[in-house]
Scaffold this motif. Structure first.
Motif, PDB file in Angstrom:
ATOM      1  N   ARG A  97     -90.298   0.763  10.562  1.00 29.96           N
ATOM      2  CA  ARG A  97     -91.454  -0.138  10.464  1.00 29.96           C
ATOM      3  C   ARG A  97     -91.955  -0.172   9.027  1.00 29.96           C
ATOM      4  O   ARG A  97     -92.129   0.852   8.384  1.00 29.96           O
ATOM      5  N   ASP A  98     -92.196  -1.408   8.567  1.00 25.74           N
ATOM      6  CA  ASP A  98     -92.696  -1.585   7.204  1.00 25.74           C
ATOM      7  C   ASP A  98     -93.709  -2.726   7.291  1.00 25.74           C
ATOM      8  O   ASP A  98     -93.335  -3.907   7.243  1.00 25.74           O
ATOM      9  N   THR A 122     -87.003  -2.840   9.381  1.00 21.37           N
ATOM     10  CA  THR A 122     -85.729  -2.922   8.668  1.00 21.37           C
ATOM     11  C   THR A 122     -84.705  -2.108   9.452  1.00 21.37           C
ATOM     12  O   THR A 122     -84.912  -0.926   9.731  1.00 21.37           O
ATOM     13  N   ARG A 126     -83.907  -7.380   8.119  1.00 21.79           N
ATOM     14  CA  ARG A 126     -85.368  -7.366   8.198  1.00 21.79           C
ATOM     15  C   ARG A 126     -85.840  -8.400   9.232  1.00 21.79           C
ATOM     16  O   ARG A 126     -85.501  -9.583   9.129  1.00 21.79           O
TER      17      ARG A 126
END
Ligand SMILES: Cc1cc2nc3c(=O)[nH]c(=O)nc-3n(C[C@H](O)[C@H](O)[C@H](O)COP(=O)(O)OP(=O)(O)OC[C@H]3O[C@@H](n4cnc5c(N)ncnc54)[C@H](O)[C@@H]3O)c2cc1C
Length: 401
Positions: free
Chosen positions: A145-146, A151, A230
Protein backbone atom coordinates in the motif's frame (compact mmCIF):
# COMPACT_ATOMS: atom_id res chain seq x y z
CA UNK A 1 -38.98 -35.36 -1.85
CA UNK A 2 -39.79 -34.86 -5.53
CA UNK A 3 -36.88 -34.87 -7.95
CA UNK A 4 -39.00 -34.22 -11.04
CA UNK A 5 -38.76 -31.04 -13.06
CA UNK A 6 -41.92 -28.92 -13.26
CA UNK A 7 -43.72 -28.68 -16.64
CA UNK A 8 -42.39 -25.10 -16.98
CA UNK A 9 -38.83 -26.30 -16.39
CA UNK A 10 -39.27 -29.12 -18.93
CA UNK A 11 -40.59 -26.59 -21.45
CA UNK A 12 -37.60 -24.32 -20.82
CA UNK A 13 -35.19 -27.20 -21.40
CA UNK A 14 -36.89 -28.05 -24.68
CA UNK A 15 -36.75 -24.44 -25.83
CA UNK A 16 -33.04 -24.23 -25.03
CA UNK A 17 -32.34 -27.52 -26.84
CA UNK A 18 -34.22 -26.30 -29.92
CA UNK A 19 -32.26 -23.05 -29.86
CA UNK A 20 -28.96 -24.92 -29.63
CA UNK A 21 -29.93 -27.22 -32.49
CA UNK A 22 -30.75 -24.24 -34.68
CA UNK A 23 -27.86 -21.99 -33.70
CA UNK A 24 -24.89 -24.13 -32.76
CA UNK A 25 -22.97 -26.74 -34.66
CA UNK A 26 -19.99 -28.84 -33.59
CA UNK A 27 -17.92 -26.85 -36.08
CA UNK A 28 -18.96 -23.51 -34.57
CA UNK A 29 -18.07 -24.86 -31.12
CA UNK A 30 -14.64 -25.84 -32.44
CA UNK A 31 -14.07 -22.45 -34.03
CA UNK A 32 -15.08 -20.67 -30.85
CA UNK A 33 -12.66 -22.86 -28.89
CA UNK A 34 -9.87 -21.95 -31.30
CA UNK A 35 -10.64 -18.26 -30.93
CA UNK A 36 -10.28 -18.64 -27.17
CA UNK A 37 -6.96 -20.47 -27.44
CA UNK A 38 -5.51 -17.92 -29.84
CA UNK A 39 -6.77 -14.92 -27.91
CA UNK A 40 -8.44 -13.80 -31.12
CA UNK A 41 -11.32 -11.37 -31.34
CA UNK A 42 -14.24 -13.44 -30.12
CA UNK A 43 -16.65 -12.25 -32.77
CA UNK A 44 -18.65 -15.47 -33.16
CA UNK A 45 -18.98 -16.01 -29.41
CA UNK A 46 -20.14 -12.42 -28.98
CA UNK A 47 -22.81 -12.70 -31.70
CA UNK A 48 -24.13 -15.94 -30.23
CA UNK A 49 -24.10 -14.59 -26.68
CA UNK A 50 -26.12 -11.58 -27.87
CA UNK A 51 -28.77 -13.91 -29.26
CA UNK A 52 -28.84 -15.90 -26.01
CA UNK A 53 -29.14 -12.62 -24.09
CA UNK A 54 -32.16 -11.65 -26.21
CA UNK A 55 -33.84 -14.88 -25.07
CA UNK A 56 -33.29 -13.76 -21.45
CA UNK A 57 -31.11 -16.76 -20.63
CA UNK A 58 -27.91 -15.11 -19.43
CA UNK A 59 -27.50 -15.28 -15.67
CA UNK A 60 -31.17 -16.01 -14.99
CA UNK A 61 -30.82 -16.06 -11.20
CA UNK A 62 -28.59 -13.01 -10.89
CA UNK A 63 -30.12 -9.72 -9.68
CA UNK A 64 -31.76 -7.58 -12.36
CA UNK A 65 -29.97 -4.41 -11.29
CA UNK A 66 -26.63 -6.04 -12.20
CA UNK A 67 -27.66 -7.45 -15.56
CA UNK A 68 -29.26 -10.76 -14.54
CA UNK A 69 -32.90 -11.81 -14.86
CA UNK A 70 -33.82 -11.99 -11.15
CA UNK A 71 -35.15 -15.54 -11.70
CA UNK A 72 -34.66 -18.83 -9.90
CA UNK A 73 -31.47 -20.88 -9.66
CA UNK A 74 -32.97 -24.11 -11.03
CA UNK A 75 -34.03 -22.44 -14.30
CA UNK A 76 -30.52 -21.08 -14.63
CA UNK A 77 -29.17 -24.54 -13.94
CA UNK A 78 -31.23 -25.99 -16.81
CA UNK A 79 -29.95 -23.37 -19.26
CA UNK A 80 -26.36 -23.79 -18.02
CA UNK A 81 -26.60 -27.56 -18.34
CA UNK A 82 -27.80 -27.53 -21.94
CA UNK A 83 -25.16 -25.01 -23.05
CA UNK A 84 -22.41 -26.72 -21.08
CA UNK A 85 -23.11 -29.89 -23.07
CA UNK A 86 -22.06 -28.03 -26.19
CA UNK A 87 -19.11 -26.40 -24.47
CA UNK A 88 -20.47 -22.94 -23.72
CA UNK A 89 -20.81 -21.23 -20.32
CA UNK A 90 -23.80 -18.91 -19.99
CA UNK A 91 -24.40 -18.83 -16.24
CA UNK A 92 -22.93 -15.39 -15.71
CA UNK A 93 -20.47 -17.01 -13.35
CA UNK A 94 -16.86 -17.47 -14.23
CA UNK A 95 -14.00 -17.30 -11.81
CA UNK A 96 -14.66 -14.81 -9.09
CA UNK A 97 -17.74 -13.04 -10.45
CA UNK A 98 -19.93 -14.55 -7.73
CA UNK A 99 -17.55 -13.18 -5.13
CA UNK A 100 -17.93 -9.66 -6.56
CA UNK A 101 -21.68 -9.89 -5.96
CA UNK A 102 -20.96 -11.09 -2.43
CA UNK A 103 -18.14 -8.79 -1.37
CA UNK A 104 -17.96 -5.96 -3.90
CA UNK A 105 -18.92 -2.32 -3.37
CA UNK A 106 -22.07 -1.08 -5.10
CA UNK A 107 -19.83 0.63 -7.68
CA UNK A 108 -17.87 -2.60 -8.36
CA UNK A 109 -21.06 -4.66 -8.75
CA UNK A 110 -22.52 -2.17 -11.24
CA UNK A 111 -19.25 -1.89 -13.15
CA UNK A 112 -18.16 -5.53 -13.36
CA UNK A 113 -21.16 -7.83 -13.14
CA UNK A 114 -23.22 -6.71 -16.20
CA UNK A 115 -20.09 -6.81 -18.35
CA UNK A 116 -19.14 -10.28 -17.13
CA UNK A 117 -22.66 -11.51 -17.89
CA UNK A 118 -22.57 -9.98 -21.39
CA UNK A 119 -19.19 -11.62 -22.03
CA UNK A 120 -17.52 -8.24 -22.52
CA UNK A 121 -15.27 -8.74 -19.51
CA UNK A 122 -13.69 -11.89 -18.14
CA UNK A 123 -11.49 -12.78 -15.20
CA UNK A 124 -8.61 -15.17 -14.97
CA UNK A 125 -7.82 -16.58 -11.56
CA UNK A 126 -4.48 -15.48 -10.09
CA UNK A 127 -4.15 -17.72 -7.05
CA UNK A 128 -1.49 -20.39 -7.67
CA UNK A 129 2.23 -19.54 -7.50
CA UNK A 130 5.33 -21.51 -8.57
CA UNK A 131 6.20 -22.74 -5.06
CA UNK A 132 2.85 -24.51 -4.63
CA UNK A 133 -0.87 -24.18 -5.19
CA UNK A 134 -2.29 -26.53 -2.59
CA UNK A 135 -0.64 -24.43 0.11
CA UNK A 136 -2.40 -21.30 -1.09
CA UNK A 137 -2.08 -19.51 2.25
CA UNK A 138 1.71 -19.52 1.69
CA UNK A 139 1.45 -17.23 -1.36
CA UNK A 140 4.18 -14.64 -1.77
CA UNK A 141 3.04 -12.22 -4.48
CA UNK A 142 3.20 -8.85 -2.68
CA UNK A 143 0.90 -5.82 -2.88
CA UNK A 144 2.32 -2.86 -0.95
CA UNK A 145 0.00 0.00 0.00
CA UNK A 146 1.25 3.43 -0.98
CA UNK A 147 -1.45 6.06 -0.24
CA UNK A 148 -4.38 5.36 -2.51
CA UNK A 149 -2.47 2.78 -4.58
CA UNK A 150 -1.04 -0.72 -4.31
CA UNK A 151 2.21 -1.72 -5.99
CA UNK A 152 2.30 -5.40 -6.93
CA UNK A 153 5.38 -7.57 -7.45
CA UNK A 154 5.48 -11.34 -7.87
CA UNK A 155 4.54 -14.27 -10.07
CA UNK A 156 1.47 -16.39 -10.64
CA UNK A 157 1.42 -19.81 -12.24
CA UNK A 158 -1.17 -21.90 -14.16
CA UNK A 159 -3.20 -18.74 -14.79
CA UNK A 160 -5.61 -20.21 -17.31
CA UNK A 161 -7.10 -17.81 -19.81
CA UNK A 162 -4.78 -14.95 -18.77
CA UNK A 163 -4.00 -14.30 -22.44
CA UNK A 164 -7.69 -13.57 -23.13
CA UNK A 165 -8.96 -12.17 -19.85
CA UNK A 166 -9.60 -8.46 -19.38
CA UNK A 167 -8.90 -8.72 -15.61
CA UNK A 168 -7.13 -10.92 -13.13
CA UNK A 169 -8.74 -11.86 -9.84
CA UNK A 170 -5.52 -11.62 -7.89
CA UNK A 171 -4.68 -12.90 -4.44
CA UNK A 172 -1.72 -10.97 -3.04
CA UNK A 173 -0.05 -10.67 0.35
CA UNK A 174 -0.58 -7.27 1.94
CA UNK A 175 0.57 -8.01 5.49
CA UNK A 176 3.54 -10.39 5.71
CA UNK A 177 3.62 -10.09 9.51
CA UNK A 178 0.05 -11.33 9.98
CA UNK A 179 -1.02 -14.96 10.46
CA UNK A 180 -0.84 -16.57 6.98
CA UNK A 181 -4.57 -16.54 6.24
CA UNK A 182 -5.08 -13.01 7.53
CA UNK A 183 -2.54 -11.02 5.50
CA UNK A 184 -4.03 -11.62 2.04
CA UNK A 185 -6.05 -9.22 -0.13
CA UNK A 186 -7.96 -9.67 -3.40
CA UNK A 187 -7.40 -7.15 -6.16
CA UNK A 188 -9.34 -6.96 -9.45
CA UNK A 189 -6.54 -5.90 -11.76
CA UNK A 190 -6.98 -4.91 -15.44
CA UNK A 191 -4.67 -7.09 -17.53
CA UNK A 192 -3.50 -4.11 -19.60
CA UNK A 193 -1.95 -2.41 -16.56
CA UNK A 194 1.76 -1.66 -17.28
CA UNK A 195 4.16 -4.14 -15.67
CA UNK A 196 2.11 -7.31 -16.32
CA UNK A 197 3.69 -9.96 -18.56
CA UNK A 198 1.84 -13.12 -19.65
CA UNK A 199 3.91 -16.10 -20.80
CA UNK A 200 2.37 -19.29 -22.25
CA UNK A 201 2.65 -22.58 -20.40
CA UNK A 202 1.74 -25.39 -22.79
CA UNK A 203 -0.12 -28.43 -21.57
CA UNK A 204 -0.08 -32.05 -22.71
CA UNK A 205 -3.12 -31.23 -24.90
CA UNK A 206 -1.12 -28.89 -27.11
CA UNK A 207 0.53 -31.36 -29.46
CA UNK A 208 -1.50 -32.67 -31.20
CA UNK A 209 -4.28 -30.22 -30.30
CA UNK A 210 -7.28 -31.83 -28.64
CA UNK A 211 -10.41 -32.08 -30.82
CA UNK A 212 -13.42 -29.83 -30.04
CA UNK A 213 -15.47 -31.11 -27.14
CA UNK A 214 -12.52 -32.54 -25.22
CA UNK A 215 -12.93 -32.17 -21.49
CA UNK A 216 -10.03 -30.07 -20.28
CA UNK A 217 -8.77 -29.91 -23.83
CA UNK A 218 -7.06 -26.59 -23.32
CA UNK A 219 -3.61 -26.54 -24.82
CA UNK A 220 -2.45 -23.49 -22.98
CA UNK A 221 -2.33 -22.07 -19.50
CA UNK A 222 0.06 -19.26 -18.43
CA UNK A 223 2.57 -17.75 -16.09
CA UNK A 224 1.89 -14.13 -15.16
CA UNK A 225 4.61 -11.78 -13.91
CA UNK A 226 3.99 -8.55 -11.99
CA UNK A 227 6.71 -5.95 -11.95
CA UNK A 228 5.88 -2.72 -10.06
CA UNK A 229 2.27 -2.94 -11.18
CA UNK A 230 0.44 0.06 -9.71
CA UNK A 231 -3.33 -0.05 -9.18
CA UNK A 232 -5.73 2.24 -7.26
CA UNK A 233 -7.28 0.94 -4.01
CA UNK A 234 -10.66 0.98 -5.78
CA UNK A 235 -9.47 -2.33 -7.34
CA UNK A 236 -9.64 -4.02 -3.94
CA UNK A 237 -12.44 -6.53 -3.38
CA UNK A 238 -13.65 -6.36 0.23
CA UNK A 239 -11.50 -5.30 3.15
CA UNK A 240 -7.72 -5.32 3.17
CA UNK A 241 -6.27 -8.59 4.54
CA UNK A 242 -9.62 -10.40 4.27
CA UNK A 243 -8.90 -11.88 0.82
CA UNK A 244 -8.55 -15.45 2.03
CA UNK A 245 -12.17 -15.60 3.21
CA UNK A 246 -13.58 -13.74 0.19
CA UNK A 247 -11.60 -15.92 -2.22
CA UNK A 248 -12.68 -19.13 -0.51
CA UNK A 249 -16.33 -18.12 -0.82
CA UNK A 250 -15.89 -17.30 -4.51
CA UNK A 251 -14.11 -20.58 -5.21
CA UNK A 252 -16.80 -22.55 -3.42
CA UNK A 253 -19.52 -20.90 -5.51
CA UNK A 254 -17.58 -21.65 -8.69
CA UNK A 255 -17.20 -25.30 -7.65
CA UNK A 256 -20.91 -25.99 -7.96
CA UNK A 257 -23.29 -25.78 -10.87
CA UNK A 258 -24.01 -27.43 -14.15
CA UNK A 259 -20.72 -26.95 -15.91
CA UNK A 260 -18.57 -28.25 -13.05
CA UNK A 261 -20.79 -31.33 -12.79
CA UNK A 262 -21.00 -31.92 -16.53
CA UNK A 263 -17.25 -31.59 -17.11
CA UNK A 264 -16.97 -35.02 -15.55
CA UNK A 265 -20.33 -36.56 -16.22
CA UNK A 266 -20.79 -35.85 -19.89
CA UNK A 267 -17.70 -37.94 -20.57
CA UNK A 268 -19.51 -41.07 -19.56
CA UNK A 269 -22.75 -39.96 -21.25
CA UNK A 270 -20.70 -39.65 -24.46
CA UNK A 271 -19.23 -43.09 -23.91
CA UNK A 272 -22.67 -44.67 -23.46
CA UNK A 273 -23.96 -42.93 -26.62
CA UNK A 274 -20.88 -44.03 -28.55
CA UNK A 275 -21.11 -47.63 -27.28
CA UNK A 276 -24.68 -47.89 -28.58
CA UNK A 277 -23.55 -47.03 -32.11
CA UNK A 278 -20.00 -48.36 -32.14
CA UNK A 279 -18.51 -50.61 -34.75
CA UNK A 280 -14.82 -51.38 -34.22
CA UNK A 281 -14.03 -53.36 -37.35
CA UNK A 282 -17.23 -55.42 -37.10
CA UNK A 283 -17.18 -55.65 -33.29
CA UNK A 284 -20.02 -53.93 -31.45
CA UNK A 285 -18.95 -53.15 -27.87
CA UNK A 286 -22.52 -53.03 -26.54
CA UNK A 287 -22.81 -56.78 -27.17
CA UNK A 288 -20.14 -57.47 -24.55
CA UNK A 289 -21.73 -58.12 -21.11
CA UNK A 290 -18.61 -56.90 -19.27
CA UNK A 291 -18.89 -53.56 -21.11
CA UNK A 292 -22.59 -53.25 -20.32
CA UNK A 293 -21.88 -53.99 -16.67
CA UNK A 294 -19.18 -51.31 -16.51
CA UNK A 295 -21.36 -48.73 -18.24
CA UNK A 296 -24.20 -49.40 -15.80
CA UNK A 297 -21.81 -48.93 -12.87
CA UNK A 298 -20.60 -45.62 -14.31
CA UNK A 299 -24.17 -44.46 -14.88
CA UNK A 300 -25.02 -45.10 -11.20
CA UNK A 301 -21.97 -43.11 -10.12
CA UNK A 302 -23.03 -40.29 -12.45
CA UNK A 303 -26.44 -40.20 -10.75
CA UNK A 304 -24.70 -39.73 -7.38
CA UNK A 305 -22.73 -36.80 -8.86
CA UNK A 306 -25.98 -35.34 -10.14
CA UNK A 307 -27.69 -35.63 -6.74
CA UNK A 308 -24.75 -33.93 -5.07
CA UNK A 309 -25.08 -31.08 -7.55
CA UNK A 310 -28.82 -30.85 -6.85
CA UNK A 311 -28.05 -30.59 -3.14
CA UNK A 312 -25.68 -27.68 -3.83
CA UNK A 313 -28.27 -26.00 -6.03
CA UNK A 314 -30.80 -26.32 -3.26
CA UNK A 315 -28.37 -24.74 -0.76
CA UNK A 316 -27.76 -21.82 -3.13
CA UNK A 317 -31.49 -21.44 -3.81
CA UNK A 318 -32.18 -21.25 -0.06
CA UNK A 319 -29.37 -18.70 0.38
CA UNK A 320 -27.56 -20.95 2.85
CA UNK A 321 -23.81 -21.27 3.26
CA UNK A 322 -21.71 -24.18 2.07
CA UNK A 323 -19.62 -25.87 4.66
CA UNK A 324 -18.31 -29.08 3.08
CA UNK A 325 -20.86 -29.81 0.32
CA UNK A 326 -19.04 -28.02 -2.53
CA UNK A 327 -15.81 -29.81 -1.53
CA UNK A 328 -17.53 -33.21 -1.54
CA UNK A 329 -18.89 -32.51 -5.00
CA UNK A 330 -15.42 -31.47 -6.15
CA UNK A 331 -14.10 -34.92 -5.06
CA UNK A 332 -16.88 -37.09 -6.44
CA UNK A 333 -17.30 -35.61 -9.93
CA UNK A 334 -13.61 -35.34 -10.97
CA UNK A 335 -12.87 -38.84 -9.71
CA UNK A 336 -15.87 -40.11 -11.62
CA UNK A 337 -14.44 -38.39 -14.73
CA UNK A 338 -11.14 -40.23 -14.27
CA UNK A 339 -12.87 -43.60 -13.75
CA UNK A 340 -15.07 -43.04 -16.82
CA UNK A 341 -12.15 -42.08 -19.04
CA UNK A 342 -10.13 -45.07 -17.81
CA UNK A 343 -13.07 -47.37 -18.51
CA UNK A 344 -13.35 -46.25 -22.10
CA UNK A 345 -9.61 -46.83 -22.54
CA UNK A 346 -10.10 -50.42 -21.42
CA UNK A 347 -13.07 -50.82 -23.74
CA UNK A 348 -11.19 -49.38 -26.72
CA UNK A 349 -8.00 -51.34 -26.09
CA UNK A 350 -5.18 -50.23 -28.43
CA UNK A 351 -7.50 -47.69 -30.13
CA UNK A 352 -7.43 -45.72 -26.87
CA UNK A 353 -3.89 -44.55 -27.58
CA UNK A 354 -4.66 -42.90 -30.90
CA UNK A 355 -4.71 -39.14 -30.55
CA UNK A 356 -6.30 -36.50 -32.79
CA UNK A 357 -4.98 -36.80 -36.35
CA UNK A 358 -3.81 -40.42 -36.04
CA UNK A 359 -5.08 -42.89 -38.58
CA UNK A 360 -7.84 -45.02 -37.03
CA UNK A 361 -8.41 -42.64 -34.10
CA UNK A 362 -11.90 -43.15 -32.67
CA UNK A 363 -13.99 -39.94 -32.74
CA UNK A 364 -10.87 -37.86 -33.58
CA UNK A 365 -9.12 -39.31 -30.54
CA UNK A 366 -11.44 -37.54 -28.12
CA UNK A 367 -11.42 -40.38 -25.57
CA UNK A 368 -7.63 -40.48 -25.52
CA UNK A 369 -7.53 -36.70 -25.00
CA UNK A 370 -10.27 -36.91 -22.37
CA UNK A 371 -8.18 -39.41 -20.45
CA UNK A 372 -5.24 -37.00 -20.36
CA UNK A 373 -7.51 -34.12 -19.37
CA UNK A 374 -9.43 -36.01 -16.70
CA UNK A 375 -6.48 -36.06 -14.31
CA UNK A 376 -6.33 -32.24 -14.34
CA UNK A 377 -9.81 -32.01 -12.90
CA UNK A 378 -8.63 -33.68 -9.71
CA UNK A 379 -5.97 -31.00 -9.28
CA UNK A 380 -7.24 -27.66 -10.45
CA UNK A 381 -9.72 -25.47 -8.62
CA UNK A 382 -8.69 -27.23 -5.40
CA UNK A 383 -7.17 -30.71 -5.50
CA UNK A 384 -9.20 -33.74 -4.38
CA UNK A 385 -6.77 -34.33 -1.48
CA UNK A 386 -7.36 -30.82 -0.14
CA UNK A 387 -11.11 -31.17 -0.74
CA UNK A 388 -11.15 -34.44 1.23
CA UNK A 389 -9.41 -32.67 4.09
CA UNK A 390 -12.16 -30.01 4.06
CA UNK A 391 -14.90 -32.64 4.08
CA UNK A 392 -13.22 -34.36 7.04
CA UNK A 393 -12.81 -31.15 9.02
CA UNK A 394 -15.96 -29.21 8.18
CA UNK A 395 -18.28 -32.10 7.46
CA UNK A 396 -17.15 -34.66 10.03
CA UNK A 397 -15.56 -32.42 12.66
CA UNK A 398 -12.18 -34.16 12.39
CA UNK A 399 -8.89 -32.39 13.25
CA UNK A 400 -6.79 -30.74 10.49
CA UNK A 401 -4.67 -33.27 8.52
C1 LIG B 1 -4.54 -27.22 -16.24
C2 LIG B 1 -4.52 -26.45 -14.98
C3 LIG B 1 -5.14 -25.22 -14.94
C4 LIG B 1 -5.07 -24.44 -13.78
N1 LIG B 1 -5.64 -23.19 -13.77
C5 LIG B 1 -5.46 -22.39 -12.70
C6 LIG B 1 -5.91 -21.03 -12.71
O1 LIG B 1 -6.52 -20.58 -13.67
N2 LIG B 1 -5.61 -20.24 -11.66
C7 LIG B 1 -4.93 -20.69 -10.57
O2 LIG B 1 -4.72 -19.92 -9.65
N3 LIG B 1 -4.49 -21.98 -10.51
C8 LIG B 1 -4.73 -22.82 -11.55
N4 LIG B 1 -4.27 -24.12 -11.52
C9 LIG B 1 -3.47 -24.55 -10.39
C10 LIG B 1 -4.12 -25.56 -9.46
O3 LIG B 1 -5.10 -24.96 -8.66
C11 LIG B 1 -2.97 -26.16 -8.68
O4 LIG B 1 -2.26 -26.99 -9.59
C12 LIG B 1 -3.43 -26.94 -7.49
O5 LIG B 1 -3.91 -26.08 -6.49
C13 LIG B 1 -2.26 -27.79 -6.91
O6 LIG B 1 -1.15 -27.01 -6.73
P1 LIG B 1 0.29 -27.46 -7.29
O7 LIG B 1 0.14 -27.84 -8.74
O8 LIG B 1 1.25 -26.36 -7.00
O9 LIG B 1 0.65 -28.75 -6.52
P2 LIG B 1 1.19 -28.87 -5.04
O10 LIG B 1 0.60 -27.80 -4.17
O11 LIG B 1 2.66 -28.97 -5.09
O12 LIG B 1 0.56 -30.27 -4.60
C14 LIG B 1 1.00 -31.49 -5.21
C15 LIG B 1 0.12 -32.63 -4.77
O13 LIG B 1 0.21 -32.80 -3.34
C16 LIG B 1 -1.07 -32.75 -2.74
N5 LIG B 1 -1.00 -32.03 -1.47
C17 LIG B 1 -0.37 -30.88 -1.23
N6 LIG B 1 -0.55 -30.51 0.05
C18 LIG B 1 -1.35 -31.44 0.63
C19 LIG B 1 -1.89 -31.63 1.94
N7 LIG B 1 -1.71 -30.74 2.92
N8 LIG B 1 -2.66 -32.72 2.17
C20 LIG B 1 -2.87 -33.66 1.19
N9 LIG B 1 -2.37 -33.54 -0.07
C21 LIG B 1 -1.63 -32.44 -0.34
C22 LIG B 1 -1.94 -31.98 -3.70
O14 LIG B 1 -3.31 -32.31 -3.58
C23 LIG B 1 -1.38 -32.39 -5.05
O15 LIG B 1 -1.98 -33.59 -5.47
C24 LIG B 1 -4.37 -24.94 -12.65
C25 LIG B 1 -3.77 -26.21 -12.70
C26 LIG B 1 -3.86 -26.95 -13.83
C27 LIG B 1 -3.19 -28.30 -13.86
Amino acid sequence: MNFDWTPEQEALRKEVRDFIRENMTKRLGGEMGEEMEEGADRERSRALRKKIGEKGWLAISWPKEYGGQGGDRMSQYIVEEEFARVGMGVGGGGSGAGAILGAGTEEQKRYFVPKVIAGEMSFCLGFTEPQGGADLAGLQCRAVRDGDFYTINGQKMFTSGAHNATHIYLMARTDPAAERHRGITILLVPMDTPGITVRPLWTVQNDPPAPPGTTYGMGRTNEVFFEDVRVPISCRLGDENMGWFIGAQGLNLDRVGASRYLISVHMDEDIINWAKESDLGGYSVKDDPAVRDKLAELWIEAQVCRLMTMRSMSIVQRDQDFTYEGSAEKVMAPEHGVTASEAISQILGPYAQLLNGSEGAVESGIYAHNLMGAFQSGINHGSVQIMRDQVARRGLGMPRG
